[in-house]
Design an enzyme around this catalytic site. Structure first.
Site, PDB file in Angstrom:
ATOM      1  N   ASN A  15       0.863  -1.176   0.000  1.00 51.92           N
ATOM      2  CA  ASN A  15       0.000   0.000   0.000  1.00 51.92           C
ATOM      3  C   ASN A  15       0.906   1.234   0.000  1.00 51.92           C
ATOM      4  O   ASN A  15       1.535   1.528   1.012  1.00 51.92           O
ATOM      5  CB  ASN A  15      -0.888  -0.035   1.255  1.00 51.92           C
ATOM      6  CG  ASN A  15      -1.664   1.241   1.469  1.00 51.92           C
ATOM      7  OD1 ASN A  15      -1.765   2.074   0.579  1.00 51.92           O
ATOM      8  ND2 ASN A  15      -2.240   1.378   2.664  1.00 51.92           N
ATOM      9  N   TRP A  16       0.950   1.899  -1.140  1.00 51.73           N
ATOM     10  CA  TRP A  16       1.868   3.039  -1.254  1.00 51.73           C
ATOM     11  C   TRP A  16       1.325   4.304  -0.599  1.00 51.73           C
ATOM     12  O   TRP A  16       2.038   5.295  -0.493  1.00 51.73           O
ATOM     13  CB  TRP A  16       2.168   3.316  -2.739  1.00 51.73           C
ATOM     14  CG  TRP A  16       3.183   2.391  -3.333  1.00 51.73           C
ATOM     15  CD1 TRP A  16       3.613   1.195  -2.823  1.00 51.73           C
ATOM     16  CD2 TRP A  16       3.896   2.590  -4.555  1.00 51.73           C
ATOM     17  NE1 TRP A  16       4.551   0.635  -3.652  1.00 51.73           N
ATOM     18  CE2 TRP A  16       4.742   1.474  -4.730  1.00 51.73           C
ATOM     19  CE3 TRP A  16       3.913   3.577  -5.526  1.00 51.73           C
ATOM     20  CZ2 TRP A  16       5.591   1.332  -5.836  1.00 51.73           C
ATOM     21  CZ3 TRP A  16       4.747   3.445  -6.629  1.00 51.73           C
ATOM     22  CH2 TRP A  16       5.586   2.332  -6.771  1.00 51.73           C
ATOM     23  N   LYS A  17       0.063   4.304  -0.223  1.00 55.61           N
ATOM     24  CA  LYS A  17      -0.556   5.505   0.363  1.00 55.61           C
ATOM     25  C   LYS A  17      -0.332   6.698  -0.583  1.00 55.61           C
ATOM     26  O   LYS A  17      -0.267   6.500  -1.786  1.00 55.61           O
ATOM     27  CB  LYS A  17      -0.022   5.747   1.775  1.00 55.61           C
ATOM     28  CG  LYS A  17      -0.137   4.469   2.620  1.00 55.61           C
ATOM     29  CD  LYS A  17       0.125   4.659   4.075  1.00 55.61           C
ATOM     30  CE  LYS A  17       0.012   3.304   4.771  1.00 55.61           C
ATOM     31  NZ  LYS A  17       0.137   3.405   6.226  1.00 55.61           N
ATOM     32  N   HIS A  68      -9.377   1.322   5.235  1.00 59.67           N
ATOM     33  CA  HIS A  68      -8.071   1.483   5.889  1.00 59.67           C
ATOM     34  C   HIS A  68      -8.237   2.433   7.079  1.00 59.67           C
ATOM     35  O   HIS A  68      -9.011   3.392   7.010  1.00 59.67           O
ATOM     36  CB  HIS A  68      -7.046   2.034   4.900  1.00 59.67           C
ATOM     37  CG  HIS A  68      -5.658   1.984   5.434  1.00 59.67           C
ATOM     38  ND1 HIS A  68      -5.188   2.906   6.337  1.00 59.67           N
ATOM     39  CD2 HIS A  68      -4.648   1.100   5.246  1.00 59.67           C
ATOM     40  CE1 HIS A  68      -3.947   2.601   6.671  1.00 59.67           C
ATOM     41  NE2 HIS A  68      -3.591   1.507   6.017  1.00 59.67           N
ATOM     42  N   GLU A 114      -6.578   4.773   8.134  1.00 58.37           N
ATOM     43  CA  GLU A 114      -6.363   6.201   7.855  1.00 58.37           C
ATOM     44  C   GLU A 114      -7.626   6.822   7.260  1.00 58.37           C
ATOM     45  O   GLU A 114      -7.953   7.975   7.551  1.00 58.37           O
ATOM     46  CB  GLU A 114      -5.150   6.365   6.921  1.00 58.37           C
ATOM     47  CG  GLU A 114      -3.851   6.114   7.684  1.00 58.37           C
ATOM     48  CD  GLU A 114      -2.694   5.594   6.848  1.00 58.37           C
ATOM     49  OE1 GLU A 114      -2.752   5.669   5.609  1.00 58.37           O
ATOM     50  OE2 GLU A 114      -1.730   5.075   7.452  1.00 58.37           O
ATOM     51  N   GLU A 170      -5.094  -4.769  10.819  1.00 57.84           N
ATOM     52  CA  GLU A 170      -4.021  -3.795  11.027  1.00 57.84           C
ATOM     53  C   GLU A 170      -4.267  -3.047  12.333  1.00 57.84           C
ATOM     54  O   GLU A 170      -5.025  -2.073  12.361  1.00 57.84           O
ATOM     55  CB  GLU A 170      -3.991  -2.794   9.870  1.00 57.84           C
ATOM     56  CG  GLU A 170      -3.735  -3.441   8.528  1.00 57.84           C
ATOM     57  CD  GLU A 170      -3.214  -2.429   7.519  1.00 57.84           C
ATOM     58  OE1 GLU A 170      -2.091  -2.619   7.039  1.00 57.84           O
ATOM     59  OE2 GLU A 170      -3.902  -1.443   7.247  1.00 57.84           O
ATOM     60  N   GLY A 182       2.899   2.058  10.711  1.00 56.39           N
ATOM     61  CA  GLY A 182       3.890   3.119  10.529  1.00 56.39           C
ATOM     62  C   GLY A 182       4.704   3.444  11.776  1.00 56.39           C
ATOM     63  O   GLY A 182       5.381   4.471  11.829  1.00 56.39           O
ATOM     64  N   SER A 222       3.741  -2.383  10.301  1.00 57.01           N
ATOM     65  CA  SER A 222       5.197  -2.488  10.482  1.00 57.01           C
ATOM     66  C   SER A 222       5.760  -3.854  10.075  1.00 57.01           C
ATOM     67  O   SER A 222       6.658  -4.384  10.730  1.00 57.01           O
ATOM     68  CB  SER A 222       5.579  -2.135  11.928  1.00 57.01           C
ATOM     69  OG  SER A 222       5.205  -0.801  12.215  1.00 57.01           O
ATOM     70  N   GLY A 227       2.945  -1.274   4.227  1.00 55.14           N
ATOM     71  CA  GLY A 227       2.930   0.154   3.902  1.00 55.14           C
ATOM     72  C   GLY A 227       4.332   0.632   3.566  1.00 55.14           C
ATOM     73  O   GLY A 227       4.826   0.440   2.462  1.00 55.14           O
ATOM     74  N   GLY A 228       4.997   1.216   4.562  1.00 53.67           N
ATOM     75  CA  GLY A 228       6.291   1.853   4.357  1.00 53.67           C
ATOM     76  C   GLY A 228       7.303   1.004   3.598  1.00 53.67           C
ATOM     77  O   GLY A 228       7.977   1.498   2.685  1.00 53.67           O
TER      78      GLY A 228
END
Ligand code: PGA
Length: 249
Positions: free
Chosen positions: A8-10, A93, A95, A163, A169, A208, A229-230
């Site tokens: 997931n590149w956000k 998600h 966010e 999640e 993150g 993470s 993610g990251g």
């Protein structure tokens, strides 16, 4: 069940980052993994990402509206994602739940929109830090499953993304015990609601995930993949996560 490794590149990624998708696609072509690989770049890159992925990895969207079309400035429908070449969409998600006030009912409607459009849904759930501290992690996740997972979701192509909010993150992934406990509970909730069909849905862990912890997380019971993610923004690390599942199988 074949695991799913999803990135997931956000809100990250411009034209030069298409080279990273190409690199992952090449890596997958050279060493076919024992997993399905999905990258969800920003919508602006989807069509070009599909081209460079050349069918070797799947490309998805990160969110959609529940409507097919209409006066929703800035909105993107599941049909538009499909038209752009996306195979999948992430919905709910944390966010989006936090920043855009998404409710379980809206998340369920978005998941239904994905089915209507003929693309797959990854429905995200997860408890907050205070819910975990108060011993309410399982009930919080159970409530989100009840409210956010629509009828008809029981295909192995669809997935639930667990999640925990405090692990996203932060560099602090959930422990193996925590992951195994919540995944077992999610499976129970799915089976209680959908019967044997509830066993087909993949349950992904996210929060993470990195090249070091991926292998053990992927080996836990009821973990059907990871949502990254990251680390999905770093080609070498995402490749290492993909290889972690190859090694397991
Ligand atoms: P993270 O994000 O891997 O950077 O923790 C996961 C996610 O939000 O999907």
């Amino acid at each position: 069940m074949r695991p799913l490794i999803a990135g997931n590149w956000k809100m990250n990624g411009l034209t030069p980052q298409l080279a990273e998708i190409e690199a992952i696609a090449t890596c997958v072509a050279e060493t076919p993994p024992f997993a399905d690989i999905l990258i969800c770049p920003p919508s602006t890159l989807i069509t070009r990402a599909v081209q460079v992925a050349a069918g070797r990895i799947a490309i998805g969207g990160q969110d959609c509206r529940k409507e097919i079309a209409g006066a929703f400035t800035g909105g993107i429908s599941a049909e538009m994602l499909r038209d752009a070449g996306a195979s999948t969409v992430i919905v709910g998600h944390s966010e989006c739940r936090q920043h855009y006030g998404e409710t379980n009912a809206l998340v369920a409607a978005k998941a239904k929109a994905a089915m209507r459009a003929g693309i797959l849904a990854i429905i995200c759930i997860g408890e907050t830090k205070s819910q975990r501290q108060e011993g309410k992690a399982l009930s919080a996740c159970g409530d989100q499953i009840s409210g956010s997972v629509p009828e008809g979701i029981t295909s192995s192509a669809n997935a639930i993304g667990y999640e925990p909010l405090w692990a996203i993150g932060t560099g602090e992934s959930a422990t193996h015990e925590e992951i195994a406990e919540v995944h077992a509970h999610i499976r129970q909730c799915l089976v209680a609601r959908f019967g044997a069909e509830g066993k087909k849905v993949r349950i992904l862990y996210g929060g993470s995930v990195d090249p070091i912890n991926a292998r053990e997380i992927l080996a836990l019971p009821e973990v059907g993949g990871v949502l990254v993610g990251g680390e999905s923004l770093k080609t070498a690390d995402f490749e290492a996560i993909i290889k972690a599942v190859s090694a397991k199988a």
